[in-house]
Design a protein around this motif. Structure first.
Motif, mmCIF file in Angstrom:
data_model
loop_
_atom_site.group_PDB
_atom_site.id
_atom_site.type_symbol
_atom_site.label_atom_id
_atom_site.label_comp_id
_atom_site.label_asym_id
_atom_site.label_seq_id
_atom_site.Cartn_x
_atom_site.Cartn_y
_atom_site.Cartn_z
ATOM 1 N N UNK A 432 12.430 -0.907 37.942
ATOM 2 C CA UNK A 432 11.230 -2.068 38.711
ATOM 3 C C UNK A 432 10.116 -1.111 39.040
ATOM 4 N N UNK A 433 9.682 -0.422 39.951
ATOM 5 C CA UNK A 433 8.401 -0.054 40.295
ATOM 6 C C UNK A 433 7.755 0.627 39.020
ATOM 7 N N UNK A 434 8.456 1.371 38.267
ATOM 8 C CA UNK A 434 7.369 1.854 37.654
ATOM 9 C C UNK A 434 6.478 0.456 36.639
ATOM 10 N N UNK A 435 7.336 -0.144 36.124
ATOM 11 C CA UNK A 435 7.056 -1.737 35.707
ATOM 12 C C UNK A 435 6.247 -2.144 36.199
ATOM 13 N N UNK A 436 6.168 -2.599 37.335
ATOM 14 C CA UNK A 436 5.259 -3.085 38.158
ATOM 15 C C UNK A 436 3.438 -1.909 38.401
ATOM 16 N N UNK A 437 3.609 -1.101 38.291
ATOM 17 C CA UNK A 437 2.414 -0.281 38.003
ATOM 18 C C UNK A 437 1.411 0.154 36.549
ATOM 19 N N UNK A 438 2.974 -0.036 36.109
ATOM 20 C CA UNK A 438 2.141 -0.040 34.692
ATOM 21 C C UNK A 438 1.307 -1.311 34.400
ATOM 22 N N UNK A 439 2.013 -2.315 35.142
ATOM 23 C CA UNK A 439 1.668 -4.166 34.603
ATOM 24 C C UNK A 439 0.352 -3.938 35.629
ATOM 25 N N UNK A 440 0.562 -3.477 36.615
ATOM 26 C CA UNK A 440 -1.030 -3.721 37.577
ATOM 27 C C UNK A 440 -1.492 -3.038 36.957
ATOM 28 N N UNK A 441 -1.930 -1.729 36.472
ATOM 29 C CA UNK A 441 -2.865 -1.319 35.962
ATOM 30 C C UNK A 441 -3.604 -2.166 34.901
ATOM 31 N N UNK A 442 -2.497 -2.296 33.781
ATOM 32 C CA UNK A 442 -3.165 -3.259 33.012
ATOM 33 C C UNK A 442 -3.854 -4.569 33.260
ATOM 34 N N UNK A 443 -3.626 -5.517 33.786
ATOM 35 C CA UNK A 443 -4.580 -6.476 34.916
ATOM 36 C C UNK A 443 -5.892 -5.210 35.136
#
Length: 493
Positions: A432-443
């Motif tokens: 979950x933490x990995x997914x949030x950081x990846x998504x935030x980086x893409x944004x």
């Protein structure tokens, strides 16, 4: 609220060795500046070629012992068996002496070829013969540092690294000033001597009984260490070969400029963000090596380390992506702005590799060298085709996507290896933490491309503040660490 000791120790050691890595990078920058001013581009090129040869020879002749020995020393240290511990340290020292002598002999034998391959002539044969001393000293020094790592003598390890760097810089620069290019080889020897002196100084403080071993005992007892070391050595060589193939293809298909942009990007991604990975692994590997037979403990340590790495790097990644064009111009020049085509997406691969490295090190702690080598070879073979295809059709951006694929593939392969062989897996919390950081980086990547200045800085600043706020809240809630309270206490002292 009391702080979780496990998480707290991980943070402390990561910060400590993150600082050491940054310090050493600054020293290298100072050294490069001195070389540039005193010796010019040609002198810089000579040192670069010498260091490349030294690195290759050190990796080959060292047989990976400086890495594989950490596991055995850490396990022996954790067993509280003084006789076993003393035997392992004595064994390691003898194997390191053998590999250092091997490095010297191999360098001398290859000196004519090294001169021809590196410089296209035979003028540097004597220089490479002298540099055999550097190869031998570096192998000895790294072996000494392996003992400190295995013992988890972290402060001594940090001091040895930092003092050795500074003394090496101070003693080497006068050689450049007084002797010009003729001072390069003596300066490299002095730097190697200073590194060995300070690493050996701290190792000599460790109390253990010197054990006499016969050649037969050394051969028999060092075999597992050497086998694992050779596997690690082969992995390093595969890395060198992979970089050579990819760089050659880019050069032939797109030109030297694209090679320059690509190498600038890999230097930033691997060099600067690699600080976090290196800082994490310095204490993590000895820690899991000490409990390598307890799969439940290994699972716990792997998930804690992954969480810590991700939450620490979150604000750094968001900030880097947002200011990447300015940062790259500062490091290089406006010409290198195209490097962002690579770094914007390669940074996503780095986030994935922070987690996959935590998994891969368990294979090393388990001494599963055949399994580890199989998956690494499989990964490298697949990636060569992925990189070539991606660059052919999508250029530098394609190379960035290839690095994302590298992270995904490594994560998948390590997950398969650990779950299949040892029933070890990442927790849902980490995913979950990995997914949030990846998504935030893409944004953040798309936010930076907003042309309306006000919205550009508003959303960019908002994302950075969110990453800081979320990291602080996550640490406080899930790790029982209040970073603000820690800072306040430090300031009061």
């Amino acid at each position: 609220m009391a702080e979780d000791k496990g998480y707290k120790n991980i943070f402390k050691t990561t910060f400590l060795f993150g600082f050491v890595q940054v310090f050493n990078i600054l020293v290298r920058i100072g050294t490069n500046k001195a070389v540039a001013l005193l010796l010019g581009a040609e002198g810089m090129g000579i040192i670069g070629l010498f260091n490349s040869a030294i690195g290759m020879l050190k990796t080959g002749a060292g047989l990976g012992i400086s890495q594989s020995a950490v596991r055995d020393i850490s396990e022996a240290n954790g067993s509280n068996d003084e006789k076993r511990f003393s035997r392992i340290i004595s064994l390691t020292n003898k194997v390191i002496i053998f590999t250092s002598l091997l490095g010297i002999i191999v360098t001398i034998i290859l000196s004519p070829f090294l001169s021809k391959w590196s410089f296209g002539n035979n003028e540097y044969i004597i220089a490479f013969i002298w540099l055999s001393i550097v190869v031998g000293l570096n192998i000895l020094s790294e072996g000494q540092l392996a003992i400190l790592k295995g013992m988890r003598q972290l402060r001594a390890l940090a001091k040895a690294s930092m003092i050795g760097s500074v003394v090496g810089l101070i003693t080497a620069v006068p050689f450049y000033y007084f002797f010009g290019k003729g001072g390069i080889v003596p300066s490299l020897i002095i730097i190697a001597f200073s590194a060995l002196f300070f690493s050996n100084y701290f190792v000599r403080k460790i109390k253990y009984e010197r054990v006499k071993l016969t050649w037969k005992e050394i051969y028999k007892e060092s075999s597992p260490m050497v086998k694992m070391g050779i596997a690690l050595m082969l992995v390093s060589f595969l890395g060198f070969l992979f970089d050579l193939i990819v760089s050659s293809y880019i050069s032939n298909s797109g030109g030297l400029a694209d090679v320059g942009f690509y190498h600038a990007g890999t230097t930033i991604i691997n060099g600067y963000f690699g600080i976090v990975i290196t800082a994490m692994s310095t204490d993590y590997y000895p820690r899991i090596s000490a409990v390598h037979n307890d799969n439940l403990k290994l699972t716990e340590e792997m998930n804690k380390q992954s969480e810590t790495g991700l939450i620490m790097v979150f604000p750094l990644v968001i900030l880097f992506v947002f200011i990447a064009p300015y940062f790259i111009q500062f490091l290089y020049s406006s010409e290198f702005i195209k490097t962002t085509l690579y770094t914007d997406y390669a940074i996503l691969g780095t986030i994935l590799i922070i987690v996959s490295n935590c998994m891969g090190m368990i294979l090393l702690a388990k001494q599963a060298s055949k399994v580890f080598l199989f998956y690494v070879i499989l990964q490298r073979v697949v990636l060569i085709f992925v990189y070539i295809f991606s660059y052919k059709y999508y250029g530098l951006t394609g190379l960035g996507f290839s690095y994302v694929f590298t992270g995904l593939l490594h994560l998948l392969l390590m997950n398969v290896a650990l779950s299949q062989h040892f029933k070890i897996s990442l927790s849902i919390k980490v995913y979950k933490l990995l997914s949030l950081i990846l998504l935030s980086t893409i944004v953040t990547i798309f936010t930076r491309k907003i042309e309306i200045i006000f919205l550009h800085y508003l959303f960019g600043s908002g994302l950075f503040l969110f990453s800081i706020f979320y990291s602080h809240k996550y640490m406080k809630k899930n790790m029982n660490i209040d970073i603000i309270a820690i800072i306040k206490n430090k300031l009061k002292k």
